[in-house]
Write a protein that holds these residues in place. Structure first.
Motif, PDB file in Angstrom:
ATOM      1  N   LEU A 107      20.803 -20.887-118.731  1.00 30.31           N
ATOM      2  CA  LEU A 107      20.477 -21.102-120.143  1.00 30.31           C
ATOM      3  C   LEU A 107      19.451 -20.050-120.558  1.00 30.31           C
ATOM      4  N   GLY A 108      19.803 -19.210-121.497  1.00 30.85           N
ATOM      5  CA  GLY A 108      18.933 -18.113-121.899  1.00 30.85           C
ATOM      6  C   GLY A 108      19.212 -16.814-121.176  1.00 30.85           C
ATOM      7  N   LEU A 109      20.096 -16.827-120.203  1.00 27.90           N
ATOM      8  CA  LEU A 109      20.384 -15.603-119.448  1.00 27.90           C
ATOM      9  C   LEU A 109      21.119 -14.579-120.298  1.00 27.90           C
ATOM     10  N   ALA A 110      21.900 -15.046-121.261  1.00 28.10           N
ATOM     11  CA  ALA A 110      22.597 -14.105-122.142  1.00 28.10           C
ATOM     12  C   ALA A 110      21.611 -13.226-122.881  1.00 28.10           C
ATOM     13  N   ARG A 111      20.449 -13.764-123.154  1.00 27.71           N
ATOM     14  CA  ARG A 111      19.421 -13.039-123.896  1.00 27.71           C
ATOM     15  C   ARG A 111      18.564 -12.146-122.998  1.00 27.71           C
ATOM     16  N   THR A 112      18.371 -12.547-121.733  1.00 23.87           N
ATOM     17  CA  THR A 112      17.409 -11.860-120.869  1.00 23.87           C
ATOM     18  C   THR A 112      18.025 -11.010-119.757  1.00 23.87           C
ATOM     19  N   ALA A 113      19.320 -11.118-119.536  1.00 22.65           N
ATOM     20  CA  ALA A 113      19.938 -10.399-118.414  1.00 22.65           C
ATOM     21  C   ALA A 113      19.684  -8.894-118.448  1.00 22.65           C
ATOM     22  N   PRO A 114      19.866  -8.207-119.595  1.00 23.06           N
ATOM     23  CA  PRO A 114      19.610  -6.762-119.594  1.00 23.06           C
ATOM     24  C   PRO A 114      18.167  -6.409-119.241  1.00 23.06           C
ATOM     25  N   ALA A 115      17.209  -7.188-119.753  1.00 23.77           N
ATOM     26  CA  ALA A 115      15.800  -6.909-119.465  1.00 23.77           C
ATOM     27  C   ALA A 115      15.476  -7.158-117.999  1.00 23.77           C
ATOM     28  N   LEU A 116      16.061  -8.179-117.425  1.00 22.57           N
ATOM     29  CA  LEU A 116      15.831  -8.465-116.011  1.00 22.57           C
ATOM     30  C   LEU A 116      16.402  -7.357-115.130  1.00 22.57           C
ATOM     31  N   ARG A 117      17.578  -6.871-115.493  1.00 16.20           N
ATOM     32  CA  ARG A 117      18.163  -5.768-114.723  1.00 16.20           C
ATOM     33  C   ARG A 117      17.302  -4.519-114.839  1.00 16.20           C
ATOM     34  N   ALA A 118      16.825  -4.226-116.042  1.00 15.50           N
ATOM     35  CA  ALA A 118      15.979  -3.049-116.251  1.00 15.50           C
ATOM     36  C   ALA A 118      14.658  -3.173-115.489  1.00 15.50           C
ATOM     37  N   ALA A 119      14.188  -4.419-115.304  1.00 15.99           N
ATOM     38  CA  ALA A 119      12.928  -4.646-114.594  1.00 15.99           C
ATOM     39  C   ALA A 119      13.076  -4.498-113.086  1.00 15.99           C
ATOM     40  N   GLY A 120      14.320  -4.506-112.595  1.00  8.54           N
ATOM     41  CA  GLY A 120      14.538  -4.301-111.174  1.00  8.54           C
ATOM     42  C   GLY A 120      15.176  -5.441-110.434  1.00  8.54           C
ATOM     43  N   LEU A 121      15.625  -6.488-111.157  1.00  6.16           N
ATOM     44  CA  LEU A 121      16.320  -7.588-110.490  1.00  6.16           C
ATOM     45  C   LEU A 121      17.669  -7.105-109.975  1.00  6.16           C
ATOM     46  N   ASN A 122      18.043  -7.549-108.777  1.00  2.41           N
ATOM     47  CA  ASN A 122      19.318  -7.144-108.192  1.00  2.41           C
ATOM     48  C   ASN A 122      20.479  -8.057-108.574  1.00  2.41           C
ATOM     49  N   ARG A 123      20.254  -9.379-108.491  1.00  2.68           N
ATOM     50  CA  ARG A 123      21.380 -10.281-108.716  1.00  2.68           C
ATOM     51  C   ARG A 123      20.879 -11.669-109.104  1.00  2.68           C
ATOM     52  N   VAL A 124      21.846 -12.524-109.480  1.00  4.67           N
ATOM     53  CA  VAL A 124      21.519 -13.902-109.861  1.00  4.67           C
ATOM     54  C   VAL A 124      22.405 -14.890-109.111  1.00  4.67           C
ATOM     55  N   ASN A 125      21.849 -16.066-108.855  1.00  3.57           N
ATOM     56  CA  ASN A 125      22.587 -17.236-108.382  1.00  3.57           C
ATOM     57  C   ASN A 125      22.521 -18.270-109.491  1.00  3.57           C
TER      58      ASN A 125
END
Length: 335
Positions: A107-125
């Motif tokens: 919930l809310g990942l649609a909004r934050t996924a690009p920023a998380l990837r840019a910050a250096g996150l590799n993947r999600v569960n």
């Protein structure tokens, strides 16, 4: 930056913790029936929660001094933590090599996924137990399946892959939907893992008899799909992997209760209020927050962490008649 590791987070049974699960909050915006009551829980007071700076400092100690190689941010629901993206960015700055992931309800990942990837996150569960709207509403007590689907799509598009789904089957609720969920996941390129329900609910209503077992899950899937054991070594991974109809898609089954994998466990947990838990089912915790706020050095905090790991038991003991469920529910421990 060269590593300053001087020791390992080892226990008395030869296991070494390399995988750190960091809970950022005990709050969640769903009310899954197998996790918490509909009215929610008494959340931790803000002053008890680790600050962003404290989270990053403890993660740095884990990575630079204690050999941590993987960091997964959990909750509760970590996306409700306002500083999440910045915590991910600062953790990535500690090491370019550490594996960074996030366990979320999306919930809310649609909004934050690009920023998380840019910050250096590799993947999600992502936790998803059904793709039927009415069943999702029944389990989570929220009509938000469309938001989860949008979050998954955004994570996939942002490159947060492989996107992994974690599903729990509940008897009489969604235990007839395993094959349907697998087909949905395979069609979209997501990696699905079924997890046996564990005794970590706040209501303490779990029973061994009510749990859908790994054998039942596999039987349900094999009625529709041809499953063959994957050739890749399992190592310390909790899931037994199977090729779906010859591959390349796979499905995993995590038999935490009926086929425990404690002997290969490489995980350690840090709760949102700064307690080290050397096992998901531990009934004891080691307080790093108090020492940190009292002015302990990094070396002193590392010492405390090492001692905490030495007390890890050989197994979780769910099958032992003396087993006691942890006082903290899953939402307050971190997955």
């Amino acid at each position: 930056m060269p590593s300053t590791t001087t020791r390992e987070l080892s226990d008395r049974y030869g296991r070494v913790a390399r995988d750190l699960r960091v809970s950022l909050t005990d709050k969640c915006n769903l009310r899954c029936s197998y996790c918490m009551p509909e009215e929610g829980l008494d959340w931790l007071e803000n002053e008890r929660l680790l600050t962003d700076d404290e989270v990053v400092r403890l993660v740095r100690i884990g990575v630079e001094r204690l050999g941590i190689e993987e960091v997964r941010f959990t909750g509760g629901e970590p996306l409700v933590r306002r500083g999440l993206v910045d915590i991910v960015r600062r953790t990535r700055e500690i090491s370019a090599d550490v594996e960074l992931s996030l366990t979320t309800n999306a919930l809310g990942l649609a909004r934050t996924a690009p920023a998380l990837r840019a910050a250096g996150l590799n993947r999600v569960n992502v936790s998803l137990d059904t793709v039927r709207r009415e069943t999702f509403h029944e389990i989570t007590r929220r009509d938000r399946l469309h938001d989860v689907v949008a979050g998954l799509e955004a994570a996939y598009d942002a490159g947060l892959g492989p996107v992994k789904l974690n599903a729990v089957l509940l008897r009489g609720v969604n235990d007839d939907q395993a094959a349907e969920l697998l087909g949905w996941a395979v069609e979209r390129g997501y990696s699905l893992r079924f997890i046996e329900q564990m005794p970590l609910d706040a209501q303490h209503g779990w029973t061994r008899e009510g749990m859908v077992t790994a054998d039942e899950i596999l039987a349900s899937l094999q009625a529709v799909y041809d499953l063959t054991p994957a050739a890749e070594p399992r190592g310390s991974a909790p899931a037994e992997l199977f090729l779906v109809d010859g591959g390349p898609a796979t499905v995993g089954v995590i038999a935490s209760v009926t086929r425990p994998f404690c002997g290969d466990c490489d995980r350690v947990r840090l709760t949102a209020d700064g307690q080290v838990r050397n096992c998901l089912f531990a009934r004891e915790e080691s307080d790093l927050r108090a020492a940190l706020r009292a002015g302990a050095t990094d070396e002193e905090l590392a010492d405390r962490w090492v001692v905490a790991m030495r007390g890890k038991r050989a197994g979780h003991g769910i099958d032992d008649p003396t087993f006691l469920q942890p006082d903290r529910p899953m939402s307050a421990i971190g997955g």
